[in-house]
Design a protein around this motif. Structure first.
Motif, PDB file in Angstrom:
ATOM      1  N   SER A  18      -6.843  -4.357   0.732  1.00 17.14           N
ATOM      2  CA  SER A  18      -7.657  -5.443   1.280  1.00 17.14           C
ATOM      3  C   SER A  18      -8.868  -5.727   0.398  1.00 17.14           C
ATOM      4  CB  SER A  18      -8.102  -5.094   2.695  1.00 17.14           C
ATOM      5  OG  SER A  18      -8.905  -6.114   3.222  1.00 17.14           O
ATOM      6  N   LEU A  19      -9.535  -4.685  -0.046  1.00 15.68           N
ATOM      7  CA  LEU A  19     -10.688  -4.857  -0.930  1.00 15.68           C
ATOM      8  C   LEU A  19     -10.267  -5.503  -2.250  1.00 15.68           C
ATOM      9  CD1 LEU A  19     -12.549  -1.475  -0.333  1.00 15.68           C
ATOM     10  CD2 LEU A  19     -13.334  -3.756   0.355  1.00 15.68           C
ATOM     11  N   LEU A  20      -9.140  -5.092  -2.769  1.00 15.20           N
ATOM     12  CA  LEU A  20      -8.635  -5.668  -4.009  1.00 15.20           C
ATOM     13  C   LEU A  20      -8.283  -7.143  -3.810  1.00 15.20           C
ATOM     14  CD1 LEU A  20      -7.877  -5.171  -6.944  1.00 15.20           C
ATOM     15  CD2 LEU A  20      -5.655  -4.381  -6.172  1.00 15.20           C
ATOM     16  N   VAL A  42     -10.180  -1.527 -11.331  1.00  9.48           N
ATOM     17  CA  VAL A  42      -8.900  -1.021 -10.837  1.00  9.48           C
ATOM     18  C   VAL A  42      -8.303  -0.142 -11.936  1.00  9.48           C
ATOM     19  CG1 VAL A  42      -7.623  -3.075 -11.602  1.00  9.48           C
ATOM     20  CG2 VAL A  42      -6.686  -1.655  -9.809  1.00  9.48           C
ATOM     21  N   GLN A  79      -6.792  -0.444   3.296  1.00 11.14           N
ATOM     22  CA  GLN A  79      -8.177  -0.887   3.104  1.00 11.14           C
ATOM     23  C   GLN A  79      -8.444  -1.167   1.626  1.00 11.14           C
ATOM     24  OE1 GLN A  79     -11.157   0.492   5.457  1.00 11.14           O
ATOM     25  NE2 GLN A  79     -12.757  -0.388   4.211  1.00 11.14           N
ATOM     26  N   ASN A  80      -7.939  -0.307   0.742  1.00 12.66           N
ATOM     27  CA  ASN A  80      -8.132  -0.537  -0.693  1.00 12.66           C
ATOM     28  C   ASN A  80      -7.377  -1.777  -1.158  1.00 12.66           C
ATOM     29  OD1 ASN A  80      -9.922   1.536  -1.187  1.00 12.66           O
ATOM     30  ND2 ASN A  80      -8.324   3.001  -1.707  1.00 12.66           N
ATOM     31  N   VAL A  84     -13.820  -5.401  -5.454  1.00  9.09           N
ATOM     32  CA  VAL A  84     -13.795  -4.155  -6.214  1.00  9.09           C
ATOM     33  C   VAL A  84     -14.392  -4.410  -7.589  1.00  9.09           C
ATOM     34  CG1 VAL A  84     -11.804  -3.188  -5.006  1.00  9.09           C
ATOM     35  CG2 VAL A  84     -11.453  -4.564  -7.035  1.00  9.09           C
ATOM     36  N   ILE A 139      -1.834   3.829  -2.069  1.00  4.75           N
ATOM     37  CA  ILE A 139      -3.247   3.700  -1.745  1.00  4.75           C
ATOM     38  C   ILE A 139      -3.353   3.149  -0.317  1.00  4.75           C
ATOM     39  CG2 ILE A 139      -3.984   3.398  -4.135  1.00  4.75           C
ATOM     40  CD1 ILE A 139      -4.226   0.422  -3.657  1.00  4.75           C
ATOM     41  N   THR A 140      -4.558   3.166   0.224  1.00  8.85           N
ATOM     42  CA  THR A 140      -4.737   2.737   1.604  1.00  8.85           C
ATOM     43  C   THR A 140      -4.677   1.212   1.730  1.00  8.85           C
ATOM     44  OG1 THR A 140      -7.145   2.559   1.441  1.00  8.85           O
ATOM     45  CG2 THR A 140      -6.236   4.728   2.056  1.00  8.85           C
ATOM     46  N   THR A 153      -2.925   2.265 -11.029  1.00 10.47           N
ATOM     47  CA  THR A 153      -2.768   1.493  -9.792  1.00 10.47           C
ATOM     48  C   THR A 153      -2.203   0.117 -10.097  1.00 10.47           C
ATOM     49  OG1 THR A 153      -4.631   2.678  -8.806  1.00 10.47           O
ATOM     50  CG2 THR A 153      -3.976   0.618  -7.761  1.00 10.47           C
ATOM     51  N   ALA A 168       0.830  -1.205   0.000  1.00  3.12           N
ATOM     52  CA  ALA A 168       0.000   0.000   0.000  1.00  3.12           C
ATOM     53  C   ALA A 168       0.865   1.256   0.000  1.00  3.12           C
ATOM     54  CB  ALA A 168      -0.938  -0.005   1.206  1.00  3.12           C
TER      55      ALA A 168
END
Length: 71
Positions: free
Chosen positions: A33-35, A43, A30-31, A40, A27-28, A47, A22
């Motif tokens: 983790s979502l990926l 993308v 959390q993002n 998601v 990016i965070t 990124t 990250a």
């Protein structure tokens, strides 16, 4: 969804933590983790480019297409 995200596999192969990725990508956590979880809808290529650079891999190492079986 027929697109599988193999980000966990690449992180393990590179012995890198999601937090470090990250920071490299900008990016965070959390993002990330979502990926990683595939939650998601898209993308950005920018990124994806940064992830590939940080993990020294190709987009196909992270994203995989598996068609859904018709029942």
């Amino acid at each position: 969804m027929p697109i599988i995200v193999n980000l966990d596999v690449m992180l393990a192969r590179r012995k890198m933590r999601a937090k470090v990725l990250a920071e490299h990508v900008g990016i965070t956590e959390q993002n990330i983790s979502l990926l990683r979880s595939g939650k998601v809808k898209g993308v950005r290529f920018e990124t994806l480019e940064r992830i590939c650079a940080a993990l020294d891999c190709q987009p196909g190492d992270i994203l995989e297409y598996k068609p859904e079986e018709s029942g």
